[in-house]
Design an enzyme around this catalytic site. Sequence first.
Site, PDB file in Angstrom:
ATOM      1  CB  SER B 147      -0.971  -0.062   1.181  1.00 53.87           C
ATOM      2  OG  SER B 147      -2.010   0.865   1.013  1.00 53.87           O
ATOM      3  CG  ASP B 223      -7.088  -3.484  -2.404  1.00 53.11           C
ATOM      4  OD1 ASP B 223      -7.656  -2.605  -1.739  1.00 53.11           O
ATOM      5  OD2 ASP B 223      -5.861  -3.651  -2.411  1.00 53.11           O
ATOM      6  CG  HIS B 256      -5.565  -2.818   0.986  1.00 58.12           C
ATOM      7  ND1 HIS B 256      -4.955  -2.530  -0.216  1.00 58.12           N
ATOM      8  CD2 HIS B 256      -4.990  -1.967   1.888  1.00 58.12           C
ATOM      9  CE1 HIS B 256      -4.066  -1.553  -0.049  1.00 58.12           C
ATOM     10  NE2 HIS B 256      -4.068  -1.195   1.220  1.00 58.12           N
TER      11      HIS B 256
END
Lengths: 279, 279
Positions: B147, B223, B256
């Site tokens: 991320s 995600d 995620h």
Amino acid sequence: MEHIEAIKEFGGWLNRYRHDSATCHCSMTFSVYLPPQAQTEKVPAIYWLSGLTCTDDNFRVKAGAQRYAAELGLALVIPDTSPRGLDVPDVPERYDLGQGAGFYINATQAPWSQHYQMYDYITRELPALVEAELPLIPGRRSISGHSMGGHGALICALKEPGVYRSVSAFAPICHPMACGWGQGCFKAYLGHDREIWAAYDAARLIEAGAAATPLLIDQGTADEFLAGQLHPMSLERVCTARDFPLTLRWQEGYDHSYHFIATFIGEHLTWHAKALREA
Amino acid sequence: MEHIEAIKEFGGWLNRYRHDSATCHCSMTFSVYLPPQAQTEKVPAIYWLSGLTCTDDNFRVKAGAQRYAAELGLALVIPDTSPRGLDVPDVPERYDLGQGAGFYINATQAPWSQHYQMYDYITRELPALVEAELPLIPGRRSISGHSMGGHGALICALKEPGVYRSVSAFAPICHPMACGWGQGCFKAYLGHDREIWAAYDAARLIEAGAAATPLLIDQGTADEFLAGQLHPMSLERVCTARDFPLTLRWQEGYDHSYHFIATFIGEHLTWHAKALREA
């Protein structure tokens, strides 16, 4: 039961459920990892019991077990460590009594007895529920756990002969009657009669003749709770006296953390898988 | 540097250190996993950069990477995501600005610029420190992250040609200038000139001709931040236009979380190990 979360992992699904427990008289949350194989066939289940302060989250996040479960085709059933909720008695200033510290026993004393029925929850209500609702082979179960949950795994297997194919534990509380954590909870939940405590004490259950189940224990030599709380030598002594099939492995330099569990969980799951595959 | 924790895991040691950072002007904490091989020889290192809200703890607890690092003989160097401390500017009510959200850039604007020098910390101070003090092969490094940390890994590799043998990322912020998380931090840390922002934007760096480094990205299709924040298609477009060596893998159904990272971290480390073994 309500399906409240599904996360894909290693090709399978890490699920979380919530249900109204008739045994604990409150809403209970648990997780189940279903390996990829469960999409086409029923699979055996390993029940994992966590230690003091944990919920169902710790093991699923920290142990790295899902990788092995996916490879071996095993479901992981991961309950909470106690009843929960605003209506459930607790001692917020203590981590080792009340919520997060159910000790996997059926309480008999007020104010605990209404909700703290974790032994029946783990051995009866939860398996019946998940075997009815999920692609698990009925009755094909093994059990494992850590610390307080290692104690829980041991007593479930010892008190329910034939129900679990195999039992293992990481740094279990082997003789809770002889340590502070166990004495504190047993006194609160069960009262002062130590002979009642003995029915939830692994060392005493083996001494008293519990039927043999293959038992694997890993214990780190650098475990900060080893000397005060765990007493694996007491368990080893009664196992030796009775020829009980214990494999106790001393793991040099390992502590009490999930890093220790992560290191050896693959070997435990492989060992359980072998017992679960036998006819 | 002060050695504040050592936990045995997979035969190696998960260490934590604290030091006074000359770059960030505060005390910084980081972790290094040293595999068993490091007890007898120097090993290559993978730098792991974590995402928003994380410290060095998340990756070491949740990713399951140490197992693979032990098998492959790789060290894992795991820094924090920002400067820390009571003297370090923060916006406590925001998770995406200030402490826990350093974005791996050198801030130029008050009040951030004194401490928020994470780019220099990650690419200069930290490697010099750990290579001087620990059994790491000098200069033998790869980098990865998740991320915001995937963004960090990309820009470090793109801006420092030849320094990292390989770079990979899980669900990286590929084009921070085009998403809310990136715009919020870049505006605060760098001011309003978007051409200055471009020096820390992976898609813009590749478009502008950054030297090629082998690049592996895994992106889950489920995600929750994919549509709004990550923009892998922008990165893919500029890589295709320039024949940049990107492998972008769409992972069906993955979200995620660290469960996604855990599923594929073994493949990433194996891929980095191959690049790190080449002469």
